[in-house]
Design an enzyme around this catalytic site. Structure first.
Site, short mmCIF file in Angstrom:
data_model
loop_
_atom_site.label_atom_id
_atom_site.label_comp_id
_atom_site.label_asym_id
_atom_site.label_seq_id
_atom_site.Cartn_x
_atom_site.Cartn_y
_atom_site.Cartn_z
CB SER A 104 -0.94 0.00 1.20
OG SER A 104 -2.03 -0.85 0.95
CE1 TYR A 210 -5.20 2.33 3.82
CE2 TYR A 210 -5.76 0.16 3.00
CZ TYR A 210 -4.90 1.22 3.05
OH TYR A 210 -3.73 1.19 2.33
CG ASN A 212 -6.78 -2.45 -0.97
OD1 ASN A 212 -5.88 -1.65 -0.75
ND2 ASN A 212 -6.87 -3.60 -0.32
N GLY A 351 2.93 -0.76 4.19
CA GLY A 351 2.23 -1.62 3.26
C GLY A 351 2.73 -3.04 3.29
#
Length: 410
Positions: A104, A210, A212, A351
């Site tokens: 990330s 959060y 993606n 990440g």
């Protein structure tokens, strides 16, 4: 991979890993057991002796990580080192500037590209994204700002939770189910449509979670308004101007280029035997725009230093980027973290791709002090001794930004 008639312990393991997936991809990677010798010495790339940094790296190895590489820029100059091993069963240390999967950490890159296009008038931060991507049928309340801040309410295509805590599966992105699919290629539109087939998690703009999906959509937005691929825009706008030669978007490429440390996954086969697989090769098209980046500690330093030093965005947009939502402390692509009394804020993102690798990128407000690093480990569905990861990172970061004492450097 068969999933029927799982023993209770295996079912619990799989539930545990899906519950951790969002946190991992947000940057709080949780490593598992390793085989590195705890007495391994550190290889420093600069001429300085920094015993406090050697000790901080050794703590990762002692906690079970196979390898760690670290780079620090501060008032004492540049320091780089590594500890542990590059590969199981070998003695060579990880390269001090090897390539790794960043997970990330791509999100601040993606957010920077969007905000550059905002500065050029090609994207309006608070306009409906549906106006740019009408073919997707997005809720017209969702704006570019909401994508970057994770306040859109969109379902996370790798799985998400209902308000009652029930896990709603998506595309397998971790655990035993991911392993046989780790070389599969995905199109970003395919990922987004998985998310759009599910109800919104909350009303757009009313909460923060959060996801993606937000950054895969941001990637598609960049491509639509520029008429070029995300990879080409990244090269044109960030990589070439900053001279980032170790950073790339791999697409369907599954191999890390150049020297690198290996990551692993441990699982139990159908006969109940423990197996350990080298997963240094994996296809991260699964996380398009949200987790599919290759980089090095040097390149991550250069990027985060330039960003916070005002070299990539106009001051008003950098200020917007660094203004956090109160729920998660997340701005537009960056976490804003208060290190405690006297230390002030740092801007960071961490990440991890699905398994085996973790990365960190921290910066002072002026970009002059940075910490960038990568870790590898033998991962498993229960994530092993991952409980120690955040504690180790916090200790390292305070050592650099606060002299390890919770107060500012003099």
């Amino acid at each position: 991979m068969r999933t029927q008639r799982l023993p209770a312990t295996k079912a619990l393991r799989r539930m545990a890993v899906t519950a951790l997936a969002a946190t991992l991809l947000a940057g709080t990677a949780t490593p598992g057991p390793a085989t590195a010798d705890s007495s391994v010495t550190v290889s420093a790339a600069s001429g300085q002796d920094r015993p406090e940094l050697r000790k901080a790296m050794q703590a990762f190895v002692d906690a079970g990580f196979t390898g760690v590489q670290l780079r620090v820029h501060d008032e004492r100059g540049e320091w780089a080192g590594s500890a542990g091993v590059r590969k199981r069963g070998a003695t060579a240390k990880p390269p001090t500037n090897g390539r790794f999967w960043t997970g990330s950490i791509i999100k601040p890159f993606t957010a920077t590209l969007v905000l550059q296009l905002v500065a050029e008038g090609k994207i309006v931060l608070d306009a409906p994204v549906a106006g740019y991507l009408p073919e997707l049928g997005l809720d017209r309340r969702i704006t570019a700002r909401m994508l970057l801040r994770h306040t859109s309410g969109l379902f996370n295509y790798t799985g998400d939770f209902d308000s009652d805590g029930t896990f709603v599966p998506g595309i397998s992105a971790n655990g035993d189910a991911w392993l046989p699919d780790r070389f599969r290629s995905y199109r970003p539109e395919e990922l987004v449509r998985v998310a759009l087939a599910k109800p919104l998690r909350f009303e757009p703009g009313s909460d923060q979670q959060y996801t993606n999906t937000n950054y895969t959509l941001a990637m598609l937005l960049i491509e639509k308004v520029t008429g070029r691929s995300y990879a080409e825009e990244l090269r044109r706008r960030i990589l070439r101007p900053l001279g980032l030669k170790d950073t790339s978007v791999p697409g369907d490429r599954t191999r890390l280029p150049g020297p690198y440390a290996h990551g692993y996954y441990r699982y139990e086969d159908a006969a109940g035997r423990e197996q350990v697989v080298d997963i240094s090769r994996q296809n991260l098209s699964l996380l398009a725009g949200a987790g599919d980046l290759i980089s090095s500690t040097q390149d991550l330093h250069t990027f985060i230093s330039a960003l916070n030093g005002g070299k990539l965005l106009p001051a008003p947009l950098l200020a917007e980027m660094r203004t956090p939502h109160p729920k998660m402390g997340y701005g537009l692509g960056l976490f804003v973290q208060d290190l405690g009394p006297g230390c002030g804020n740092v801007y960071q993102h961490m990440g991890s791709p699905p398994h085996g690798y973790g990365a960190l990128m921290y910066s002072s407000p002026d970009g002059r002090t940075t910490v960038t690093g990568s870790v590898t480990w033998v991962d498993e569905a229960t994530r092993g001794p991952g409980k120690d990861f955040q504690k180790l990172v916090d200790a390292l970061v305070k050592e650099v930004f606060c002299d390890g004492q919770g107060g500012p450097r003099q």
